[in-house]
Design a protein around this motif. Structure first.
Motif: not given
Ligand SMILES: CC(C)(CNC(=O)c1ccc(Oc2ccccc2)cc1)c1ccc2c(N)nc(N)nc2n1
Length: 327
Positions: A80, A82, A113, A222, A286, A298
């Motif tokens: 996903p 997130l 970031e 990212y 992060k 989460f």
């Molecule tokens: C941190 C995260 C939410 C991405 N990460 C994920 O989406 C994510 C997704 C499943 C993950 O692990 C899973 C794996 C399988 C199932 C459930 C979770 C871990 C991270 C995010 C969201 C928006 C961002 C943004 N606008 N700018 C920057 N610079 N960074 C960002 N980072």
């Protein structure tokens, strides 16, 4: 020229044009004048026209597809995409740090970031070729916008990683492109876009890639989604790896050993923000270590190891008005 010489010349042209494109669109540091790029691209187009059987999907001539789509296909994100919880002030950031520190037994360092005000996209590379690009959608189901993302010059059509890898980041419209686009719209008595984010979203929602190709969109990547071979231990290592793959990452990210350094970074960019050539709506903080991220886990929809510090909204509007006046 015999067929082998044609193939060799085509390969040489593709290699040098991809290098020029990387320097210009990813590093923002061209090493040759535009005319040099255009002349070699024309030569490649001519050779491919005479030998269409030699055309490959990752050739620099294949960025803008010919046919508009009837509709966008839905895609399922196996991992996903997130969203982030928000912090609105220094106290919220300190609360975040307290909670993270309490729940991890080792000291925690962070990566900060810039939060680009665009739209989240997922790019999949298989056997080193860009094969699919999608919007975030609702985090689980997005739309396949591969043909539009192929027109973004900072997205390489091939990378050296041969394992399947899905990378994630933000597609956005730089200020200069936004102002030029709105000027053109007003000249045609068309409704201008309210802000760069809407302009980027509107551009990537076009069914005809020839329109998206005129919008000068850009990306900053990212994150990593699916990646069997992934064996890195920190988020900062992933950012270095994305850059090593020739993908465009935002140069302003910073590793912070303490929440004090995070707050310093937030204060710096609160002041520096008007001097950026793209819109940001916050700072993402992060936990750097991936094992600690897993320990923290989460909530229903957000990671507990990351937070988005949001700038006060009204500032964004005045800033854009300032720029408009200064153009
Ligand atoms: C941190 C995260 C939410 C991405 N990460 C994920 O989406 C994510 C997704 C499943 C993950 O692990 C899973 C794996 C399988 C199932 C459930 C979770 C871990 C991270 C995010 C969201 C928006 C961002 C943004 N606008 N700018 C920057 N610079 N960074 C960002 N980072």
């Amino acid at each position: 020229m015999g067929n082998q010489q044609v193939q060799d010349r085509i390969n040489a042209l593709r290699e040098i044009l991809n290098q020029y494109g990387y320097e210009y669109y990813v590093l923002d540091r061209p090493s040759v004048p535009d005319a040099e790029y255009d002349q070699k691209l024309q030569e490649l187009k001519k050779l491919e026209k005479a030998h269409p059987e030699l055309i490959t999907s990752d050739s620099p001539t294949q960025r803008v597809g010919a046919e508009p789509l009837d509709a966008f296909q839905k895609v399922q994100h196996h991992i996903p995409m997130l969203s982030l919880g928000n912090a609105f002030n220094e106290a919220d950031l300190r609360d975040f740090d307290r909670r993270v520190t309490r729940e991890t037994d080792q000291p925690v360092s962070y990566v900060c970031e810039l939060k680009i005000d665009g739209l989240a996209v997922s790019l999949t590379y298989e056997n080193g070729k860009f094969t699919r690009g999608a919007t975030r959608g609702d985090g689980t189901t997005g739309e396949d916008i591969t043909s539009n993302l192929r027109t973004i010059r900072s997205i390489p059509l091939s990378i050296k990683e041969k394992e399947t890898i899905e990378v994630r980041g933000e597609a956005f419209m730089p200020h200069r492109s936004f102002l030029a686009l709105n000027k053109a719209k007003q000249a045609n008595n068309e409704e201008p876009f309210a802000n760069p984010r809407n302009a980027a979203a509107g551009s990537l929602r076009q069914l005809d890639p020839k329109i998206a190709a005129t919008r000068n969109l850009d990306t900053f990547l990212y994150g990593v989604g699916e990646w069997e071979a992934g064996a890195l231990s920190s988020h900062s290592e992933r950012l270095h790896y994305l850059k090593e793959l020739g993908l465009k990452t935002n140069p302003e990210w910073k590793k912070c050993a303490t929440i004090e350094e995070v707050i310093e970074y937030v204060n710096y960019w609160t002041n520096e923000r008007p001097h950026l050539d793209y819109e940001i709506d916050g700072i993402v903080v992060k936990v750097d270590n991936l094992t600690q991220q897993e320990e923290l886990g989460f909530t229903a929809k957000n990671p507990r190891w990351a937070i988005a510090y949001k700038f006060p909204a009204e500032e964004a509007i005045t800033k854009l008005q300032d720029i408009e006046l200064s153009v």
